[in-house]
Design a protein around this motif. Structure first.
Motif, PDB file in Angstrom:
ATOM      1  N   GLU A  63     -20.737  -4.886  36.497  1.00  0.00           N
ATOM      2  CA  GLU A  63     -21.850  -5.769  35.402  1.00  0.00           C
ATOM      3  C   GLU A  63     -22.064  -7.264  35.807  1.00  0.00           C
ATOM      4  N   LEU A  64     -21.119  -7.778  36.476  1.00  0.00           N
ATOM      5  CA  LEU A  64     -20.767  -9.252  36.034  1.00  0.00           C
ATOM      6  C   LEU A  64     -21.808  -9.405  37.780  1.00  0.00           C
ATOM      7  N   TRP A  65     -21.517  -8.884  38.616  1.00  0.00           N
ATOM      8  CA  TRP A  65     -22.633  -8.595  39.800  1.00  0.00           C
ATOM      9  C   TRP A  65     -23.900  -8.320  39.670  1.00  0.00           C
ATOM     10  N   LEU A  66     -24.133  -7.186  38.752  1.00  0.00           N
ATOM     11  CA  LEU A  66     -25.600  -6.636  38.792  1.00  0.00           C
ATOM     12  C   LEU A  66     -26.387  -8.392  37.573  1.00  0.00           C
ATOM     13  N   THR A  67     -25.693  -8.435  36.870  1.00  0.00           N
ATOM     14  CA  THR A  67     -26.480  -9.760  36.027  1.00  0.00           C
ATOM     15  C   THR A  67     -26.541 -10.686  36.908  1.00  0.00           C
ATOM     16  N   VAL A  68     -25.843 -11.649  37.372  1.00  0.00           N
ATOM     17  CA  VAL A  68     -25.834 -12.812  38.052  1.00  0.00           C
ATOM     18  C   VAL A  68     -27.234 -12.802  39.402  1.00  0.00           C
ATOM     19  N   THR A  69     -27.123 -11.374  39.858  1.00  0.00           N
ATOM     20  CA  THR A  69     -28.148 -11.280  41.001  1.00  0.00           C
ATOM     21  C   THR A  69     -28.832 -10.958  40.228  1.00  0.00           C
ATOM     22  N   ALA A  70     -29.235 -10.502  38.951  1.00  0.00           N
ATOM     23  CA  ALA A  70     -30.918 -10.398  38.179  1.00  0.00           C
ATOM     24  C   ALA A  70     -30.480 -11.992  37.557  1.00  0.00           C
ATOM     25  N   GLY A  71     -29.958 -12.592  37.717  1.00  0.00           N
ATOM     26  CA  GLY A  71     -30.524 -14.040  37.381  1.00  0.00           C
ATOM     27  C   GLY A  71     -31.321 -14.487  38.123  1.00  0.00           C
TER      28      GLY A  71
END
Length: 381
Positions: free
Chosen positions: A244-252
């Motif tokens: 969740e953390l990694w995908l959220t930051v990458t999506a951002g």
């Protein structure tokens, strides 16, 4: 061109025509045609009891001659049209700009007509002197500008403020166009990914990347502050789940959620229009400037080629230029350089997330997560 043409163009009877009506009709035909028709048009209006004024006719002749000779600038013609006394200013003192006629929504069109009607009332009340405007009187021009500024920022009987109503409608149109573009890009991304084998989730790489990411996000300055702004995590606790953390930051990175937090010197920093942006501000500006089509072309190219492919800014620019997934023309060196410059802000952030390694080569984690993150960025509300 004759009086009947002007009446049809303005949708008014000859006795009701204003200087603006006549000026707009004159500008609607070739300048040579308008110059030839000018004397007869003036006689016809005079015979009909609506002579307008000598300064108007003189200014019309001068402007049309300048247009015909190629000496008139667009700004000069616009200023002449505004000197009729009932043409809304294209650009006001507060930098309000009316959209082009074919780009106005119903609310903007309503407000524009309301402004014209208001100015006609002010001309009738002798608060606006069109002859002084036509002769270049600066005091008359200042009063003219002030009247329009006041009307745009004063509530109407129904409570709406004209300038704000126009801006709100433009924002809604912009957001609608953005949403449509994003939805199309998302559908294309899903179509492309459906034809590719799903990569295995690199559990160990993801865990190691998130250990480093949590350290970066907890630290001061760049790149942690930019990544927190991208993800919208400023002041909020980080999710415990690594994916969740990694995908959220990458999506951002593909769709930044917030700006950098304000500090004590923020007002001064942004009030200095000639000052340079900080590195962090410049990075966020670059991320926001990348189009959906460019993200689609890049992530599709990397997903097809897989781990080991070079993902430097120079190679990314070439992916965009050579992409068959998007309709874009990048034949000029400046186009490639612009794309390269924008993505030079992306690849260092990707390196923090383990998407690319130190040599800017795509990793298995990047191949697995980039498409998922981009889909998340375009799917979120």
């Amino acid at each position: 061109m004759d009086l009947d043409f002007v009446c049809v163009h303005a949708q008014r009877a000859a006795a009701e025509l204003t200087r603006r009506d006549v000026a707009r009709a004159l500008l609607a035909v070739p300048s040579g045609v308008a110059l030839v028709a000018l004397p007869d048009l003036r006689r016809a209006l005079t015979a009909g009891g609506n002579p307008l004024s000598p300064p108007f006719w003189e200014s019309a002749k001068t402007t049309l001659r300048a247009i015909e000779s190629g000496a008139a600038t667009v700004g000069e013609v616009q200023r002449w049209l505004e000197s009729t006394g009932t043409e809304p200013l294209l650009l006001t003192r507060s930098f309000f700009v009316w959209p082009e006629e074919d780009e106005r929504g119903p609310i903007t069109e309503e407000m524009f007509r309301g402004m014209v009607a208001y100015l006609e009332e002010r001309v009738a009340a002798r608060e606006i002197d069109p002859d002084a405007l036509a002769q270049g009187d600066e005091q008359a021009r200042e009063a003219y500008e002030e009247l329009q500024e006041r009307w745009l920022n004063s509530p109407m009987p129904d409570g709406r403020v004209p300038g704000m109503a126009v801006s709100d409608e433009q924002d809604e149109e912009l957001f609608a166009a953005w949403d449509e573009e994003e939805a199309f890009a998302l559908s294309e991304l899903r179509r492309i990914l459906a034809d590719l084998p799903a990569p295995e989730r690199p559990v160990g790489d993801l865990r190691a990347a998130c250990v480093r990411l949590r350290e970066v996000l907890s630290g001061p300055g760049y790149p942690g502050n930019v990544l927190r702004a991208c993800a919208g995590y400023d002041g909020a606790p980080l999710p415990e789940d690594d994916e969740e953390l990694w995908l959220t930051v990458t999506a951002g990175i593909a769709g930044p959620i917030s700006d950098l937090p304000e500090d004590d010197d923020t007002p001064e920093r942004f009030s200095d229009l000639e000052g340079e942006l900080t590195h962090e501000d410049a990075v966020l500006a670059s991320l926001c400037a990348i189009h959906h089509a460019d993200w689609l072309a890049v992530v599709a190219a990397l997903a097809r080629r897989g781990p080991g492919v070079l993902a430097s800014p120079e190679r990314i620019a070439r992916f965009i230029a050579e992409s068959e997934d998007i309709d874009v023309q990048m034949d000029e060196p400046d186009d490639l350089e612009a794309a390269e410059t924008l993505f030079s802000s992306v690849t260092p952030l990707w390196a923090c997330l383990g998407i690319v390694d130190k040599t800017e080569v795509l990793t298995p984690l990047g191949r697995w997560g980039l498409p998922r993150a981009l889909e998340r960025a375009w799917s979120a509300d």
